[in-house]
Write a protein that holds these residues in place. Sequence first.
Motif, PDB file in Angstrom:
ATOM      1  N   UNK A   1     104.480 -49.229  80.613  1.00  0.00           N
ATOM      2  CA  UNK A   1     104.147 -47.936  80.019  1.00  0.00           C
ATOM      3  C   UNK A   1     103.039 -48.086  78.988  1.00  0.00           C
ATOM      4  N   UNK A   2     103.012 -49.188  78.257  1.00  0.00           N
ATOM      5  CA  UNK A   2     101.958 -49.398  77.273  1.00  0.00           C
ATOM      6  C   UNK A   2     100.589 -49.485  77.939  1.00  0.00           C
ATOM      7  N   UNK A   3     100.523 -50.163  79.100  1.00  0.00           N
ATOM      8  CA  UNK A   3      99.262 -50.214  79.843  1.00  0.00           C
ATOM      9  C   UNK A   3      98.823 -48.812  80.270  1.00  0.00           C
ATOM     10  N   UNK A   4      99.780 -48.009  80.730  1.00  0.00           N
ATOM     11  CA  UNK A   4      99.452 -46.652  81.174  1.00  0.00           C
ATOM     12  C   UNK A   4      98.919 -45.830  80.005  1.00  0.00           C
ATOM     13  N   UNK A   5      99.592 -45.879  78.892  1.00  0.00           N
ATOM     14  CA  UNK A   5      99.156 -45.113  77.723  1.00  0.00           C
ATOM     15  C   UNK A   5      97.744 -45.508  77.305  1.00  0.00           C
ATOM     16  N   UNK A   6      97.487 -46.808  77.239  1.00  0.00           N
ATOM     17  CA  UNK A   6      96.173 -47.279  76.821  1.00  0.00           C
ATOM     18  C   UNK A   6      95.092 -46.900  77.832  1.00  0.00           C
ATOM     19  N   UNK A   7      95.425 -46.943  79.127  1.00  0.00           N
ATOM     20  CA  UNK A   7      94.452 -46.586  80.162  1.00  0.00           C
ATOM     21  C   UNK A   7      94.080 -45.117  80.083  1.00  0.00           C
ATOM     22  N   UNK A   8      95.074 -44.253  79.891  1.00  0.00           N
ATOM     23  CA  UNK A   8      94.799 -42.816  79.807  1.00  0.00           C
ATOM     24  C   UNK A   8      94.011 -42.502  78.540  1.00  0.00           C
ATOM     25  N   UNK A   9      94.386 -43.117  77.434  1.00  0.00           N
ATOM     26  CA  UNK A   9      93.653 -42.863  76.189  1.00  0.00           C
ATOM     27  C   UNK A   9      92.183 -43.286  76.307  1.00  0.00           C
ATOM     28  N   UNK A  10      91.950 -44.422  76.959  1.00  0.00           N
ATOM     29  CA  UNK A  10      90.571 -44.882  77.133  1.00  0.00           C
ATOM     30  C   UNK A  10      89.773 -43.910  77.992  1.00  0.00           C
ATOM     31  N   UNK A  11      90.404 -43.392  79.056  1.00  0.00           N
ATOM     32  CA  UNK A  11      89.722 -42.429  79.923  1.00  0.00           C
ATOM     33  C   UNK A  11      89.416 -41.136  79.168  1.00  0.00           C
ATOM     34  N   UNK A  12      90.342 -40.714  78.322  1.00  0.00           N
ATOM     35  CA  UNK A  12      90.109 -39.509  77.523  1.00  0.00           C
ATOM     36  C   UNK A  12      88.958 -39.716  76.543  1.00  0.00           C
ATOM     37  N   UNK A  13      88.915 -40.908  75.927  1.00  0.00           N
ATOM     38  CA  UNK A  13      87.824 -41.213  74.997  1.00  0.00           C
ATOM     39  C   UNK A  13      86.473 -41.240  75.707  1.00  0.00           C
ATOM     40  N   UNK A  14      86.500 -41.594  76.989  1.00  0.00           N
ATOM     41  CA  UNK A  14      85.281 -41.606  77.794  1.00  0.00           C
ATOM     42  C   UNK A  14      84.884 -40.215  78.276  1.00  0.00           C
ATOM     43  N   UNK A  15      85.672 -39.224  77.892  1.00  0.00           N
ATOM     44  CA  UNK A  15      85.286 -37.841  78.154  1.00  0.00           C
ATOM     45  C   UNK A  15      85.920 -37.177  79.351  1.00  0.00           C
ATOM     46  N   UNK A  16      86.949 -37.801  79.963  1.00  0.00           N
ATOM     47  CA  UNK A  16      87.588 -37.148  81.115  1.00  0.00           C
ATOM     48  C   UNK A  16      88.399 -35.944  80.623  1.00  0.00           C
ATOM     49  N   UNK A  17      88.015 -34.726  81.008  1.00  0.00           N
ATOM     50  CA  UNK A  17      88.684 -33.527  80.487  1.00  0.00           C
ATOM     51  C   UNK A  17      89.994 -33.179  81.192  1.00  0.00           C
ATOM     52  N   UNK A  18      90.307 -33.872  82.284  1.00  0.00           N
ATOM     53  CA  UNK A  18      91.486 -33.509  83.076  1.00  0.00           C
ATOM     54  C   UNK A  18      92.773 -34.162  82.575  1.00  0.00           C
ATOM     55  N   UNK A  19      92.656 -35.192  81.769  1.00  0.00           N
ATOM     56  CA  UNK A  19      93.829 -35.956  81.375  1.00  0.00           C
ATOM     57  C   UNK A  19      94.428 -35.396  80.093  1.00  0.00           C
ATOM     58  N   UNK A  20      95.743 -35.209  80.088  1.00  0.00           N
ATOM     59  CA  UNK A  20      96.426 -34.747  78.886  1.00  0.00           C
ATOM     60  C   UNK A  20      97.640 -35.626  78.599  1.00  0.00           C
ATOM     61  N   UNK A  21      98.636 -35.601  79.451  1.00  0.00           N
ATOM     62  CA  UNK A  21      99.832 -36.405  79.240  1.00  0.00           C
ATOM     63  C   UNK A  21      99.485 -37.893  79.342  1.00  0.00           C
ATOM     64  N   UNK A  22     100.050 -38.694  78.425  1.00  0.00           N
ATOM     65  CA  UNK A  22      99.677 -40.111  78.360  1.00  0.00           C
ATOM     66  C   UNK A  22     100.729 -41.050  78.937  1.00  0.00           C
ATOM     67  N   UNK A  23     101.949 -40.578  79.120  1.00  0.00           N
ATOM     68  CA  UNK A  23     102.998 -41.450  79.632  1.00  0.00           C
ATOM     69  C   UNK A  23     103.868 -40.668  80.603  1.00  0.00           C
ATOM     70  N   UNK A  24     104.609 -41.394  81.407  1.00  0.00           N
ATOM     71  CA  UNK A  24     105.397 -40.753  82.453  1.00  0.00           C
ATOM     72  C   UNK A  24     106.434 -41.745  82.966  1.00  0.00           C
ATOM     73  N   UNK A  25     107.471 -41.200  83.597  1.00  0.00           N
ATOM     74  CA  UNK A  25     108.330 -42.058  84.411  1.00  0.00           C
ATOM     75  C   UNK A  25     107.467 -42.745  85.464  1.00  0.00           C
ATOM     76  N   UNK A  26     107.604 -44.050  85.592  1.00  0.00           N
ATOM     77  CA  UNK A  26     106.994 -44.807  86.686  1.00  0.00           C
ATOM     78  C   UNK A  26     108.104 -45.633  87.317  1.00  0.00           C
TER      79      UNK A  26
END
Length: 410
Positions: free
Chosen positions: A189-214
């Motif tokens: 889950x930590x990898x997922x959170x960090x990956x989504x946050x990095x994508x958001x910082x890079x300007x991806x406007x579609x991403x909101x939720x950072x974690x999920x059941x996997x």
Amino acid sequence: MAVVGGGAAGTAAAVGAAQAGARTALFESFGCLGGAATMKSVTTYCGLYTEAEDSRQAVFGVAEQLLAELRAIGGVVEKVRFRGVAALHDPEAVKLCLDTVAERAGVDVFFHSTITDATREGDQVVSARVHDHNGTTTVTATTWVDGSGECDLAAFAGASTRYGTHGAVEAGTLGVRIGGVPADLTLSHEDLIQAVRAAKLNGDPLLDQEDSLMARLPLSGDIGIFIVDAEYNALRARSISDAEKYAREKAWAYLAACRTMPGWQSAYLSVTGPVLGTRESRHVNAAYQLTAEDITSGRRFEDVVALGAWAMEYHETAGAPSIWTQVKDKDTYDIPLRTLISADTPNLYAAGRAADGDKYAGGSLRVMGTALATGHAAGVAAALHAAAGDPVPAHEVQRELQKQDARLPG
């Protein structure tokens, strides 16, 4: 008797009714049973087990028949603990196993059959119009169960219904299954959170939720993930069409983020949906509305016909963390028969997310494990009603449910 909808609630209702001796027809608009479990990639049966540290199975009857079939082919992993405790399943296994359970009970299943209208006489539903590729047919029945999720039968028949609860409707989620992730890779889950946050910082406007059941599915090895939220009106084609397209685009954006995680470089979208997972739309207004206080206080009912075990999980807005309120003592709560009977149409029963709970109680009633329980109860009640010509007392429904291994308290 007739059942509309072949999801968890509708299938359990049809099987329970047939086992109680009713000649039972089930009408499902898709080409398989399972509903959210098969058509929406909801790969967890929530509500089957209590959430206490020493978790125990709370829902039996038709649910246990399904679990037994899934166990036999390796299609389920039970008591998987994430935020709650659930059974992780493979959707293709569920299709096969529900076919087996329904056929063994003698249910007459009609796939690709959509309810388009219904007729009432006085306070009774008397018929429904069913459309397939050959045209439209009129179906008559003495009693009915609405397990359609959208509560179409009840609404078309003029029974009292509502859209959402207390002016609010839960957000939906597109279930996503991802392949290409090495079988020996530990999901982080930590990898997922960090990956989504990095994508958001890079300007991806579609991403909101950072974690999920996997979770890794037992047969395919796909990763089931629930991170793509959307808000829409589930009854309106324009609204849900726009939401479906938006959610699929969002799924690809999340895939791109996931591919930056260690070991996920070859990940690909195995399945999206195929359709959005709607948590809430229409409900029947029942003889009794189950309340959040009933659940948190552990209130017991003399007319209990099903048990709930899932927390009140309410998804207020897309991308935001859900509101999570535990069942008293992380155990079970009673679901009374009155919650499954239409307030103004006594030969109409409702189950699953069409059943009547207040804003937060509905966030527990709707999950698939609990829907198996309410569906089973509604089907038995409708079958006994049809045989007697009138609604039967709760103790008769309880007695038949116990004969069918529902394992109610007392």
